[in-house]
Design an enzyme around this catalytic site. Structure first.
Site, PDB file in Angstrom:
ATOM      1  N   GLN A 183       2.808   2.163  -0.940  1.00 17.30           N
ATOM      2  CA  GLN A 183       2.557   3.411  -1.681  1.00 17.30           C
ATOM      3  C   GLN A 183       3.180   3.302  -3.078  1.00 17.30           C
ATOM      4  O   GLN A 183       4.318   2.876  -3.235  1.00 17.30           O
ATOM      5  CB  GLN A 183       3.201   4.577  -0.902  1.00 17.30           C
ATOM      6  N   HIS A 200       6.667   8.944 -12.746  1.00 19.35           N
ATOM      7  CA  HIS A 200       6.960   9.932 -11.696  1.00 19.35           C
ATOM      8  C   HIS A 200       8.233  10.729 -12.032  1.00 19.35           C
ATOM      9  O   HIS A 200       9.246  10.647 -11.320  1.00 19.35           O
ATOM     10  CB  HIS A 200       7.134   9.177 -10.379  1.00 19.35           C
ATOM     11  N   ASP A 253       1.291  19.477  -4.171  1.00 20.49           N
ATOM     12  CA  ASP A 253       0.979  18.064  -4.449  1.00 20.49           C
ATOM     13  C   ASP A 253      -0.435  18.032  -5.023  1.00 20.49           C
ATOM     14  O   ASP A 253      -1.415  18.016  -4.291  1.00 20.49           O
ATOM     15  CB  ASP A 253       1.081  17.254  -3.143  1.00 20.49           C
ATOM     16  N   GLU A 295       4.134  14.548 -13.469  1.00 22.19           N
ATOM     17  CA  GLU A 295       4.032  13.095 -13.563  1.00 22.19           C
ATOM     18  C   GLU A 295       2.788  12.722 -14.359  1.00 22.19           C
ATOM     19  O   GLU A 295       1.677  12.915 -13.888  1.00 22.19           O
ATOM     20  CB  GLU A 295       3.937  12.512 -12.143  1.00 22.19           C
TER      21      GLU A 295
HETATM   22  O1  LIG Z   1       7.887   9.457  -1.260  1.00 25.29           O
HETATM   23  P1  LIG Z   1       7.258   8.765  -2.436  1.00 25.29           P
HETATM   24  O2  LIG Z   1       6.515   7.504  -2.076  1.00 25.29           O
HETATM   25  O3  LIG Z   1       8.249   8.533  -3.550  1.00 25.29           O
HETATM   26  O4  LIG Z   1       6.164   9.748  -3.016  1.00 25.29           O
HETATM   27  C1  LIG Z   1       6.519  11.040  -3.387  1.00 25.29           C
HETATM   28  C2  LIG Z   1       5.269  11.834  -3.816  1.00 25.29           C
HETATM   29  O5  LIG Z   1       4.791  11.306  -5.009  1.00 25.29           O
HETATM   30  C3  LIG Z   1       3.746  12.091  -5.608  1.00 25.29           C
HETATM   31  O6  LIG Z   1       3.374  11.504  -6.818  1.00 25.29           O
HETATM   32  C4  LIG Z   1       2.572  12.094  -4.674  1.00 25.29           C
HETATM   33  O7  LIG Z   1       1.512  12.876  -5.213  1.00 25.29           O
HETATM   34  C5  LIG Z   1       3.002  12.634  -3.321  1.00 25.29           C
HETATM   35  O8  LIG Z   1       1.898  12.590  -2.417  1.00 25.29           O
HETATM   36  C6  LIG Z   1       4.166  11.844  -2.780  1.00 25.29           C
HETATM   37  O9  LIG Z   1       4.605  12.431  -1.573  1.00 25.29           O
END
Ligand SMILES: O=P(O)(O)OC[C@H]1O[C@@H](O)[C@H](O)[C@@H](O)[C@@H]1O
Length: 315
Positions: free
Chosen positions: A97, A184, A229, A289
């Protein structure tokens, strides 16, 4: 791409108080004669602190791992080359992810700085820190999962106008590749119930909380009253503003990017994240973000892309 908010180049000068930069324990610390400062972890090139006028602007979880064992929960992690869970049957499918940029160790390339000597008037001091990551310096795992030839330069500039973070993506190979990118940013707020986000009115968004349903932002202000989200696409205005109690807190100006994600995990999701602390910390943060996450950016061999943000803090 034509960049509307292109920053002026940072020159060098040697009179008066200078910005200072030090590298220690895998972190680069930079501060201006005004006292404003930024700290960037080489792991992920993650900005983990940005202070202006004595105030911390970024939210970082008390349980965030800063030892390179997992991406930092807070600050400004860099998302590349895929946003969210990678789609099936795509060149990025084998990646984690949000890709590998936030959990790779970047190289500190160096700094450039300028100062006007006019500190009494606020000055126009600025310091720019450059970080690099390329395909030859990725973990074997990441290389295998995304075997493209690329180099990234991430520039973090602290100046009078605020904090600017820009990502340059260069396809150093001969074959085209597709990517997404996003910064982010976790912004620190005093009380989420008093926060409004402006600049997203009349924009279409994908609501990830509602099965990725497409929605229209009819209200000019977004309020966070539960898990949020949303991927706002092709936003017309350059600047998204975060207000608290009706007062401007942050202005986030996109540069070369058209999308923005608004995220707050709220109560249950925060409970479920081991590195999210305190558990009621969702009251003190909101992620806005900036990115290129709606569809894919295609870069042919030898081509470059640049996108990022300028954030102004009003405290
Ligand atoms: O837990 P992570 O991988 O850092 O992601 C945090 C969030 O990041 C956001 O950018 C996403 O839209 C969310 O869906 C996600 O839960």
């Amino acid at each position: 791409m034509d960049r509307k908010n292109k920053p002026s180049a940072i020159g060098t000068s040697s009179t008066g108080p200078q910005p200072s930069v030090s590298v220690e324990d895998g972190k680069v610390h930079a501060s201006l004669p005004t006292g404003d400062s930024v700290v960037v972890l080489l792991y992920g090139a993650t900005v983990v602190s940005w202070k202006s006028n004595g105030n911390e602007n970024l939210w970082v979880s008390e349980e965030a791992k800063l030892d390179g064992s997992k991406p930092v929960r807070g600050g400004i992690p860099v998302v590349f080359p895929v946003f969210g869970p990678p789609p099936k049957d795509h060149a990025t499918s084998a990646l984690p992810q949000h890709g590998f940029a936030r959990n790779s160790t970047w190289e500190y390339i160096g700094k450039s700085s300028s100062e006007s000597g006019a500190l009494s008037k606020g000055g126009d001091d600025a310091v720019k820190l450059d970080f690099g990551l390329d395909s030859d310096h990725l973990s074997e795992e990441a290389k295998k999962a995304w075997p493209q030839k690329f180099s990234l330069v991430y520039s973090v500039t602290l100046g009078k106008a605020g904090l600017q973070t820009m990502l340059n993506v260069n396809n150093t190979g001969e074959e085209a590749f597709d990517f997404q990118m996003l910064l982010h940013s976790y912004f620190k707020v005093g009380d989420i119930s008093k926060v409004t986000i402006n600049g997203l009115g009349s924009t279409t968004y994908i609501d990830k909380v509602l099965d990725a349903k497409e929605q229209q932002q009819t209200d000019p202000s977004v309020r966070i009253t539960g898990e949020t989200d949303r991927v706002y696409k092709s936003i017309k205005l350059d600047t998204t503003s975060i207000l608290e109690d009706g007062q401007s807190r942050f202005d986030v100006t996109r540069d070369g990017l058209e999308d923005s994600v608004v995220w707050n995990p709220w109560i249950e999701k925060a409970k479920g994240m081991g590195d999210f602390a305190p558990k009621d910390g969702y009251k003190n943060m909101v992620c806005v973000e900036v990115g290129a996450v709606d569809g894919w950016q295609r870069l042919d061999g030898g081509e470059r892309f640049e996108g990022g943000q300028l954030v102004k803090s009003h405290l």
